[in-house]
Design an enzyme around this catalytic site. Structure first.
Site: not given
Ligand code: OTD
Ligand code: ZN
Ligand code: ZN
Length: 345
Positions: A13, A15, A99, A136, A174, A247
């Site tokens: 996971h 970004h 997702k 999520h 997460h 994450d």
């Molecule tokens: N959580 N920030 C972000 C995504 C995640 O929920 C998530 O996967 C992001 O900035 O893309 C965060 O705090």
């Molecule tokens: Zn995330």
């Molecule tokens: Zn998330």
């Protein structure tokens, strides 16, 4: 023990963003990780097979020379997602998962799902072809306290979906609560969970006690200490249902440090050192490899990586406080404890 060799890890996971930010953060992941599930929450999101192919190509062309890193692409599920497009992308191996964001649950999730009956046919098709759904897991109902949103999601959304669509393979991402750990542990072979690096280290006091610490603010928000302990227990237990999804979510300091700051912790740079410390403290270094390198591929039905990495224990290891990007500095997650394990180059 002062040396530990692991199969090369994956991040289930991640970004990576796009453009200059992507080019700046990508090497932080490719240095240690062979593959990563790349989140589709760009602006606008990655919703079609074509979007995913183009995004993958941008990542591949930003990859450091010589790196064999493989981005595993995902589609952002919307109420307009077309079964045909999704199946075609899955058939050619372009996407590894889909997702699901409840609309409004986290950063860039406005196009997420409001009415779950609208995605039922897509989910049924995914169950048929064994394409995993990354979730999520938080409700967005403003009536529900932010610290209860994960537990409420299990009861109100996740469990009903899984009963409705048997065989759907789900990764609850997460996880931050003992409720989620218990649900996943007792949920059979079709459910697994990722756990982040930061949720193994911080509880909500780290965010709020003695001054507000925006760099520890992420979603789902860290919970009380008993939940953090449940996460450590799950991660270090060797249970195949739990594996690493960092994450790692880069935002510039300017975006984090303002009256309404962005959510996300950036952990790509120092994740393996932190994890080794956490597993060592739990007396579970021998189970680190399962968490970082074996359980994830097993659930995703992918081979484990060929190569290895070696961690060495020594005097304290330090990392830069921030990495530079064209958009400004991105602060690296501070675990608030000395680190001793370094990944040997
Ligand atoms: N959580 N920030 C972000 C995504 C995640 O929920 C998530 O996967 C992001 O900035 O893309 C965060 O705090
Ligand atoms: Zn995330
Ligand atoms: Zn998330």
């Amino acid at each position: 023990m002062d040396r530990l060799t692991l199969r090369r890890p994956d991040d289930w996971h991640l970004h990576l963003r796009d453009g200059a930010m992507m080019r700046a953060v990508l090497p932080e992941t490719t240095r240690h990780f062979a593959r990563a599930i790349v989140m589709p929450n760009l602006v606008p999101p990655v919703v079609t097979g074509r979007d995913a192919a183009e995004y993958r190509d941008r990542i591949l062309s930003a990859k450091p020379k010589g790196s064999k890193f493989r981005p595993l692409m995902t589609l952002y599920l919307t109420e307009e997602t077309e079964v045909r497009d999704l199946r075609a992308a899955a058939d050619i191996g372009l996407i590894t998962a889909v997702k699901l964001y409840p609309a409004g649950a986290t950063t860039n999730s406005a196009s997420g799902v409001r009415d779950f009956t609208k995605v039922r046919r897509v989910l049924e098709n995914m169950a048929q072809i064994g394409l995993p759904l990354c979730v999520h897991g938080e409700v967005t109902d403003p009536e529900i306290d932010i610290f209860d949103r994960e537990a409420a999601f299990i009861e109100r959304v996740l469990d009903p979906i899984r009963r409705d669509i048997p065989g759907l393979r789900v990764i609850m991402e997460h996880v931050t609560t003992s409720d989620a750990v218990d649900y996943v542990r007792s949920g059979g072979d079709d459910i697994a969970a990722t756990i982040t690096t930061h949720h193994l280290v911080i509880n909500r006091n780290h965010i709020l006690a003695g001054g507000i610490r925006p760099h520890y603010y992420c979603l789902p928000v860290a919970k009380r200490e008993s939940h953090r302990r449940a996460l450590v227990q799950a991660a270090t237990s060797g249970d195949a249902s739990f594996f690493l999804g960092t994450d790692s979510a880069p935002h510039t300091d300017a975006a984090k440090l303002q009256a309404c700051g962005c959510a996300g912790c950036f952990t790509a740079t120092n994740t393996l050192s932190i994890l080794a410390e956490v597993f060592e403290a739990a007396g579970a270094l021998d189970r680190l490899e399962a968490f970082t390198s074996l359980n994830g591929p097993a659930f995703y039905r992918l081979p484990v990586n060929d190569g290895t990495i070696t961690l060495e224990r020594g005097d304290s290891v330090t990392y830069p406080a921030a990495i530079d990007t064209e958009d400004g500095p991105v602060t690296v997650f501070d675990p608030g404890m000395p680190l001793h394990w370094r990944v040997r180059d």
